[in-house]
Motif scaffolding. Structure first.
Motif, mmCIF file in Angstrom:
data_model
loop_
_atom_site.group_PDB
_atom_site.id
_atom_site.type_symbol
_atom_site.label_atom_id
_atom_site.label_comp_id
_atom_site.label_asym_id
_atom_site.label_seq_id
_atom_site.Cartn_x
_atom_site.Cartn_y
_atom_site.Cartn_z
ATOM 1 N N VAL A 162 0.838 -1.288 0.140
ATOM 2 C CA VAL A 162 -0.061 0.028 0.007
ATOM 3 C C VAL A 162 0.774 1.396 -0.413
ATOM 4 C CG1 VAL A 162 -1.863 1.638 1.805
ATOM 5 C CG2 VAL A 162 -2.281 -1.396 1.241
ATOM 6 N N GLU A 191 2.257 2.138 -3.102
ATOM 7 C CA GLU A 191 0.757 2.682 -3.719
ATOM 8 C C GLU A 191 0.687 4.938 -4.149
ATOM 9 O OE1 GLU A 191 -2.023 0.791 -5.883
ATOM 10 O OE2 GLU A 191 -1.724 -0.952 -4.897
ATOM 11 N N VAL A 202 -6.526 3.596 -0.007
ATOM 12 C CA VAL A 202 -5.817 1.985 -1.313
ATOM 13 C C VAL A 202 -6.306 0.789 -0.480
ATOM 14 C CG1 VAL A 202 -3.713 1.428 -1.307
ATOM 15 C CG2 VAL A 202 -4.066 4.018 -1.901
ATOM 16 N N LEU A 203 -5.674 0.794 1.096
ATOM 17 C CA LEU A 203 -5.918 -0.094 1.472
ATOM 18 C C LEU A 203 -7.099 -0.595 1.793
ATOM 19 C CD1 LEU A 203 -4.801 -1.901 3.500
ATOM 20 C CD2 LEU A 203 -5.200 -1.041 5.459
ATOM 21 N N GLU A 221 -7.961 -2.119 -2.085
ATOM 22 C CA GLU A 221 -7.248 -3.717 -2.182
ATOM 23 C C GLU A 221 -7.732 -4.947 -1.270
ATOM 24 O OE1 GLU A 221 -2.900 -4.630 -0.481
ATOM 25 O OE2 GLU A 221 -3.332 -3.344 -2.132
#
Length: 189
Positions: free
Chosen positions: A129, A132, A179-180, A183
């Motif tokens: 993460v 990114e 982002v987490l 994902e």
């Protein structure tokens, strides 16, 4: 478990507090919840507390007027309630002082032998993460949370005042969280 188990009859039995159906429901979703929560919460005891709170809320909602109309949505409903309870707990930790990490909280018999595996998986996710994020966000998060650099030094490094650093941290954490979550959405069934 097949989807037909979560029928209208099953939902009605949960609403009616049928003990056998409740036991089945808790057995079925407990391991899934624990697996999800271990990625978010470090303490096994807190994971158990969040699971219990999640089940209490689910039963309360199912038995209320708003309830749940569609039995096929039960797994997603459980997932959402569990996530919300966990996030509430994590936000509360931010408002209260945490117990020192070296404080004994479990006996030797209670040690989870999979903890090192879970921690390694968590580290891999964090690295991925962070990779990114923009360079500045990566640096700020690494310095403050991973390297635990004094915030005065971080301010000096980025040539910002403490109030501005707080804003930069807030934004970086928000982007990290997005982002987490993205994902996590791809990883969940």
């Amino acid at each position: 478990m097949s989807q037909e188990v979560f029928s209208q009859d099953y939902l009605d039995r949960l609403r009616g507090a049928d003990p056998e159906t409740e036991r089945h429901f808790v057995r079925h979703f407990s391991s899934l919840m624990r697996f999800k929560l271990r990625g978010m919460i470090r303490s096994p005891q807190v994971v158990e507390d969040v699971c219990q709170e999640t089940f209490m809320r689910i039963f309360r909602i199912l038995r209320s007027d708003r309830g749940l109309d569609n039995p096929e949505r039960l797994p997603a409903f459980v997932h959402t309630v569990c996530k919300n309870v966990a996030l509430e707990h994590l936000r509360a930790l931010g408002r209260h002082p945490q117990i020192p990490e070296n404080a004994p909280d479990v006996s030797a018999e209670e040690i989870d032998f999979n903890a090192s595996l879970v921690n390694e998986e968590r580290k891999q996710v964090i690295r991925r993460v962070l990779g990114e994020l923009s360079g500045r966000d990566q640096q700020i998060l690494r310095m403050v949370y991973l390297e635990e650099v004094d915030k005065v030094q971080v301010c000096n490094h980025f040539h910002v005042k403490p109030d501005h650093l707080r804003l930069l941290l807030h934004r970086a954490k928000g982007r990290f969280r997005k982002v987490l979550e993205k994902e996590g959405a791809h990883a969940t069934p």
